[in-house]
Write an enzyme that holds these catalytic residues in place. Structure first.
Site, PDB file in Angstrom:
ATOM      1  N   GLY A   1       0.821  -1.199   0.000  1.00 47.55           N
ATOM      2  CA  GLY A   1       0.000   0.000   0.000  1.00 47.55           C
ATOM      3  C   GLY A   1       0.854   1.248   0.000  1.00 47.55           C
ATOM      4  O   GLY A   1       0.550   2.242   0.665  1.00 47.55           O
ATOM      5  N   ALA A   2       1.955   1.202  -0.775  1.00 47.95           N
ATOM      6  CA  ALA A   2       2.982   2.249  -0.688  1.00 47.95           C
ATOM      7  C   ALA A   2       2.873   3.318  -1.764  1.00 47.95           C
ATOM      8  O   ALA A   2       3.791   4.114  -1.929  1.00 47.95           O
ATOM      9  CB  ALA A   2       4.369   1.608  -0.727  1.00 47.95           C
TER      10      ALA A   2
ATOM     11  N   ARG B   1       0.816   5.817  -1.773  1.00 49.67           N
ATOM     12  CA  ARG B   1       0.459   7.122  -1.193  1.00 49.67           C
ATOM     13  C   ARG B   1       0.372   7.010   0.320  1.00 49.67           C
ATOM     14  O   ARG B   1       0.491   5.935   0.894  1.00 49.67           O
ATOM     15  CB  ARG B   1      -0.879   7.608  -1.753  1.00 49.67           C
ATOM     16  CG  ARG B   1      -2.031   6.651  -1.486  1.00 49.67           C
ATOM     17  CD  ARG B   1      -3.330   7.096  -2.149  1.00 49.67           C
ATOM     18  NE  ARG B   1      -3.171   7.128  -3.603  1.00 49.67           N
ATOM     19  CZ  ARG B   1      -3.291   6.053  -4.382  1.00 49.67           C
ATOM     20  NH1 ARG B   1      -3.563   4.863  -3.842  1.00 49.67           N
ATOM     21  NH2 ARG B   1      -3.141   6.136  -5.683  1.00 49.67           N
TER      22      ARG B   1
ATOM     23  N   ASP C   1      -2.301  -7.668  -5.814  1.00 47.30           N
ATOM     24  CA  ASP C   1      -3.427  -7.693  -4.893  1.00 47.30           C
ATOM     25  C   ASP C   1      -2.996  -8.543  -3.710  1.00 47.30           C
ATOM     26  O   ASP C   1      -2.805  -9.757  -3.850  1.00 47.30           O
ATOM     27  CB  ASP C   1      -4.650  -8.300  -5.586  1.00 47.30           C
ATOM     28  CG  ASP C   1      -5.862  -8.429  -4.680  1.00 47.30           C
ATOM     29  OD1 ASP C   1      -5.738  -8.210  -3.453  1.00 47.30           O
ATOM     30  OD2 ASP C   1      -6.944  -8.777  -5.192  1.00 47.30           O
ATOM     31  N   VAL C   2      -2.813  -7.941  -2.546  1.00 48.70           N
ATOM     32  CA  VAL C   2      -2.272  -8.680  -1.405  1.00 48.70           C
ATOM     33  C   VAL C   2      -3.216  -9.764  -0.896  1.00 48.70           C
ATOM     34  O   VAL C   2      -2.800 -10.633  -0.122  1.00 48.70           O
ATOM     35  CB  VAL C   2      -1.889  -7.737  -0.241  1.00 48.70           C
ATOM     36  CG1 VAL C   2      -0.774  -6.801  -0.653  1.00 48.70           C
ATOM     37  CG2 VAL C   2      -3.101  -6.976   0.281  1.00 48.70           C
TER      38      VAL C   2
ATOM     39  N   SER D   1      -4.521   0.077  14.090  1.00 50.07           N
ATOM     40  CA  SER D   1      -5.214   1.368  14.164  1.00 50.07           C
ATOM     41  C   SER D   1      -5.825   1.527  15.548  1.00 50.07           C
ATOM     42  O   SER D   1      -6.114   0.538  16.231  1.00 50.07           O
ATOM     43  CB  SER D   1      -6.331   1.425  13.107  1.00 50.07           C
ATOM     44  OG  SER D   1      -7.194   2.531  13.309  1.00 50.07           O
TER      45      SER D   1
ATOM     46  N   TYR E   1     -13.547  -2.936   9.919  1.00 51.33           N
ATOM     47  CA  TYR E   1     -12.204  -2.359  10.029  1.00 51.33           C
ATOM     48  C   TYR E   1     -11.636  -2.567  11.437  1.00 51.33           C
ATOM     49  O   TYR E   1     -10.466  -2.932  11.606  1.00 51.33           O
ATOM     50  CB  TYR E   1     -12.286  -0.876   9.692  1.00 51.33           C
ATOM     51  CG  TYR E   1     -10.968  -0.159   9.548  1.00 51.33           C
ATOM     52  CD1 TYR E   1     -10.205  -0.279   8.386  1.00 51.33           C
ATOM     53  CD2 TYR E   1     -10.499   0.678  10.562  1.00 51.33           C
ATOM     54  CE1 TYR E   1      -9.004   0.406   8.247  1.00 51.33           C
ATOM     55  CE2 TYR E   1      -9.311   1.373  10.428  1.00 51.33           C
ATOM     56  CZ  TYR E   1      -8.562   1.230   9.267  1.00 51.33           C
ATOM     57  OH  TYR E   1      -7.383   1.912   9.127  1.00 51.33           O
TER      58      TYR E   1
ATOM     59  N   ALA F   1     -10.647  -6.181  11.896  1.00 46.52           N
ATOM     60  CA  ALA F   1      -9.434  -6.496  11.143  1.00 46.52           C
ATOM     61  C   ALA F   1      -8.205  -5.931  11.834  1.00 46.52           C
ATOM     62  O   ALA F   1      -7.170  -6.604  11.953  1.00 46.52           O
ATOM     63  CB  ALA F   1      -9.546  -5.947   9.726  1.00 46.52           C
ATOM     64  N   LYS F   2      -8.292  -4.691  12.300  1.00 48.93           N
ATOM     65  CA  LYS F   2      -7.142  -4.057  12.935  1.00 48.93           C
ATOM     66  C   LYS F   2      -6.818  -4.682  14.289  1.00 48.93           C
ATOM     67  O   LYS F   2      -5.653  -4.739  14.701  1.00 48.93           O
ATOM     68  CB  LYS F   2      -7.392  -2.553  13.082  1.00 48.93           C
ATOM     69  CG  LYS F   2      -7.388  -1.801  11.748  1.00 48.93           C
ATOM     70  CD  LYS F   2      -6.107  -2.026  10.957  1.00 48.93           C
ATOM     71  CE  LYS F   2      -5.965  -1.054   9.800  1.00 48.93           C
ATOM     72  NZ  LYS F   2      -4.726  -1.302   9.016  1.00 48.93           N
TER      73      LYS F   2
END
Length: 253
Positions: free
Chosen positions: A13-14, A16, A63-64, A142, A154, A157-158
């Protein structure tokens, strides 16, 4: 960093935001950096910034959440840059909604990118770390892991990434590999800008409101997180593993 061939880092995800800042920071630290994102074309800006500063970078599209694409990407990095011994799992997406409105697709997309993606990337890279008897894994969690309205997917997942991190630390520690997690608070990125737009709030007002709730009286910048990742992957952090650091401008956990 030792002299000679630089160690290789992969940042997902690098293209941005936090990922781009982290990739640039690690390059400045002396790593050769694989800039991985869903679309290889989107990595060009980050790669160019690294190269302009005198660093070494390779843009890779993958696509990870897809096992075959992950393996192909890691194989390519190993062939073109060298064995990846640092992995920063930063790739992420949001599909925010209240529970009663959240679809199975909303849930699955977030889980697949964050959790499945981190698992697949770590599984593909760990053999290089084990062979080198040295490695670093940093997973981006997060403050939402503590719970956040409208983010059941989210948040789950985090939070899951924190358990994943601690387990990697236990399993891989004897091979000289550490695993840690960074849990950012409000960071000024395109993702938070999109959230403001979705809520119908001017981004400047969104930032101002967030800053008013943060003890250091400002929102975070991608470089704040990159600095912390830089510490975790450093030689001097070899006795720090299985930890979760909340980088949120104040106490969050």
């Amino acid at each position: 960093m030792s002299e000679g061939t630089p160690r290789v880092a992969i940042v997902t995800g690098a293209a941005r935001g936090i990922g781009a800042a982290t990739a640039q920071r690690l390059a400045a630290d002396g790593f050769a950096v694989a800039v991985l994102d869903l679309d290889e074309g989107n990595t060009k800006e980050t790669v160019a910034a690294i190269e302009a500063a005198g660093g070494t970078a390779l843009g890779v599209g993958a696509d990870v959440s897809d096992a075959e694409q992950v393996q192909a990407a890691v194989d390519r990095v190993a062939a073109e840059l060298g064995p990846p011994v640092v992995l920063v799992n930063n790739a992420g997406v949001t599909r925010d909604n209240m529970l009663f409105k959240m679809t199975e697709v909303d849930w699955d997309v977030v889980m697949n990118v964050h959790l499945r993606g981190a698992f697949l990337m770590a599984r593909a890279c760990q053999k290089y770390m084990v062979d080198a008897k040295w490695g670093r894994v940093v997973n981006l969690s997060s403050t939402s892991a503590l719970g956040n309205r409208g983010q059941a997917n989210y948040s789950a997942a985090k939070a899951g990434l924190q358990g994943f991190t601690k387990t990697l630390a236990i399993e891989l520690g004897k091979f000289g590999v550490t695993a840690n997690a960074v849990a950012p608070g409000f960071i000024q990125t395109e993702m938070t800008k999109a959230t403001a737009e979705r809520m119908g709030i001017a981004f400047e007002d969104f930032i101002k409101g967030a800053a008013s709730q943060i003890p250091v009286a400002r929102v975070g910048q991608p470089e704040d997180i990159a600095h912390l990742v830089s510490f975790f992957v450093s030689e001097g952090a070899g006795f720090v593993s299985g930890q979760v650091v909340y980088a949120a401008g104040g106490p969050k956990a």
